[in-house]
Design an enzyme around this catalytic site. Structure first.
Site, PDB file in Angstrom:
ATOM      1  N   ARG A 113       0.838  -1.211   0.000  1.00  0.00           N
ATOM      2  CA  ARG A 113       0.000   0.000   0.000  1.00  0.00           C
ATOM      3  C   ARG A 113       0.870   1.257   0.000  1.00  0.00           C
ATOM      4  NH1 ARG A 113      -1.285   1.607   4.665  1.00  0.00           N
ATOM      5  NH2 ARG A 113      -1.978  -0.391   5.493  1.00  0.00           N
TER       6      ARG A 113
ATOM      7  N   TYR B 262     -17.141  17.299 -14.124  1.00  0.00           N
ATOM      8  CA  TYR B 262     -17.604  15.924 -13.936  1.00  0.00           C
ATOM      9  C   TYR B 262     -18.550  15.878 -12.726  1.00  0.00           C
ATOM     10  CZ  TYR B 262     -17.571  11.039 -12.625  1.00  0.00           C
ATOM     11  OH  TYR B 262     -17.957   9.793 -12.267  1.00  0.00           O
TER      12      TYR B 262
HETATM   13  C1  LIG Z   1     -13.245  14.638 -16.121  1.00  0.00           C
HETATM   14  C2  LIG Z   1     -13.337  13.511 -15.125  1.00  0.00           C
HETATM   15  N1  LIG Z   1     -12.678  13.604 -13.966  1.00  0.00           N
HETATM   16  C3  LIG Z   1     -12.721  12.612 -13.042  1.00  0.00           C
HETATM   17  C4  LIG Z   1     -13.467  11.467 -13.244  1.00  0.00           C
HETATM   18  C5  LIG Z   1     -13.498  10.392 -12.194  1.00  0.00           C
HETATM   19  O1  LIG Z   1     -12.680   9.331 -12.591  1.00  0.00           O
HETATM   20  P1  LIG Z   1     -12.939   7.773 -12.222  1.00  0.00           P
HETATM   21  O2  LIG Z   1     -14.211   7.360 -12.894  1.00  0.00           O
HETATM   22  O3  LIG Z   1     -11.706   7.096 -12.741  1.00  0.00           O
HETATM   23  O4  LIG Z   1     -13.061   7.709 -10.732  1.00  0.00           O
HETATM   24  C6  LIG Z   1     -14.167  11.326 -14.445  1.00  0.00           C
HETATM   25  C7  LIG Z   1     -14.979  10.107 -14.703  1.00  0.00           C
HETATM   26  O5  LIG Z   1     -15.778  10.062 -15.609  1.00  0.00           O
HETATM   27  C8  LIG Z   1     -14.117  12.375 -15.406  1.00  0.00           C
HETATM   28  O6  LIG Z   1     -14.785  12.300 -16.574  1.00  0.00           O
END
Ligand SMILES: Cc1ncc(COP(=O)(O)O)c(C=O)c1O
Length: 384
Positions: free
Chosen positions: A49, A101
């Site tokens: 880890r 997101y």
């Molecule tokens: C722009 C963006 N940032 C962060 C994430 C989060 O990533 P993960 O799905 O790998 O946790 C996503 C997921 O779709 C994303 O599109």
């Protein structure tokens, strides 16, 4: 002489194996490592880890590709986001891009709010709005840029936001998932940390969930590394290897996917069924000059709205053959989705809510003629 990006992408972190000479990096699955004496691990590795050679190779690779000095790998993009939010204290404020997101918003507004961190959503293309947000209320400790934004493809001026945030004593984080280090390099523009959902373009094959951070700041690396181990959301050695394998072809995939997306965006703008196209490469994009200054290519994500509205958009995404109806993005195959009902469902009713009929495409590396033919058939079938 410094190697070009394309060369770094192939070689960074991918030294031939020291024992066998294997040119594909070895996967070290061991969860624990023999110590030469009490508290004297052999090569700095003691427990999987806290550190693992395969994960370390991946961390070195992302640091090299982003022009950083430190890389950190996580079990997902959101685990990397969570690790960054550990830098905040109760009473702090996070300023988040108003188009981002949905999961970032969910984590900040539904989880971190319980621990005294307030989140304000601001259009980071509007510098007056950002100045006002930085000067009002409790201390703004972090500005979270996502550029190009998801799903409306606005482009945020990283250097300008970094300047404004730094003057107010705030850190700047850039979620560069849509762009990748091939297209834009936030650390060179002054950002403190760059984040990737490596699930997307960096791995590039829709077969691994992973997240990465890169920074040039030793003080931040120390804190992030502590929390990476303390919270434990690390990728497995095999997942680390898969991401690294994907990163080796990043440059060629991005070139092809971006040129496919540019052709599709251009074609969509000429279609009567389509009322609006959002793509940084279009000549009428609101931040055209910034796109040319900040991005090597406009990227492979685009979105659009149909004149016939949401019901037609729903039919469209359920009709395509090559564009698979699925969440996620950034892989070799093309994907289509309805953000309001899928990736951004958690943002419904929030400042990040997106138009109900918006269709988002993640354009892959297939033959562009086939992709356009697929969209043409689906547009005809869904808009009648
Ligand atoms: C722009 C963006 N940032 C962060 C994430 C989060 O990533 P993960 O799905 O790998 O946790 C996503 C997921 O779709 C994303 O599109």
């Amino acid at each position: 002489m410094t190697d070009q990006f394309e060369t770094l992408a192939v070689h960074a972190g991918a030294e031939p194996d020291e024992i066998s000479g294997g040119v594909s990096p070895s996967i070290q699955m061991s969860a624990t490592f023999r110590q030469d004496a009490v508290g004297k691990p052999r090569r700095g590795f003691e427990y999987g880890r806290s550190g693992n050679p395969t994960r370390q190779a991946l961390e070195r690779a992302i640091a090299a590709l982003e022009g950083g000095t430190h890389g950190l790998a996580y079990a997902s993009g959101l685990a990397a986001t969570q690790n960054l939010l550990y830098l905040l204290e109760p009473g702090d404020r996070l300023i988040l891009s108003d188009d981002a997101y949905g999961g970032t918003w969910r984590l900040a507004s539904k989880v971190w709010s319980r621990y005294g961190v307030k989140t304000d959503c601001v259009d980071l293309c509007d510098h007056d709005a950002l100045a006002a947000a930085l000067s009002e209320g409790p201390p703004a400790r972090m500005v979270w840029i996502e550029t190009p934004t998801n799903p409306l493809l606005k482009v945020v001026d990283i250097a300008a936001v970094v300047d404004m945030a730094a003057s107010a004593g705030a850190l700047t984080v850039v979620d560069s998932t849509f762009a990748t280090p091939f297209i834009q390099r936030p650390l060179e523009l002054g950002a403190d940390v760059v984040l990737h959902s490596a699930t997307k373009y960096l791995s590039g094959h829709s077969d691994v969930i992973s997240g990465l951070l890169a920074t040039r700041r030793d003080d931040l690396e120390e804190k992030l590394r502590f929390h990476q181990n303390a919270a434990g959301a690390v990728p497995s050695p095999f997942d680390s290897w898969l991401v690294m394998r994907g990163m080796r072809t990043l440059a060629v995939r991005m070139e092809r996917a971006s040129s496919n997306a540019a052709a599709i965006a251009d074609w969509l703008t000429g279609r009567a069924e389509v009322s609006r196209v959002y793509y940084p490469g279009l000549p009428d994009h609101r931040q055209r000059e910034l796109v040319q200054r900040q991005m090597r290519l406009p990227g492979a994500m685009l979105s659009f709205e149909l004149a016939a509205g949401e019901p037609a958009a729903r039919r469209l995404v359920e009709t395509t053959r090559l564009f698979t109806l699925a969440e996620s993005l950034g892989a070799v195959e093309s994907l289509i989705e309805l953000p309001a009902a899928m990736t951004h469902l958690s943002a419904t009713g929030s400042p990040l809510a997106v138009p109900a009929g918006l269709v988002r495409l993640s354009v892959g590396i297939e033959a562009v003629e086939d992709l356009i033919a697929d969209l043409e058939g689906a547009l005809r079938a869904s808009s009648t």
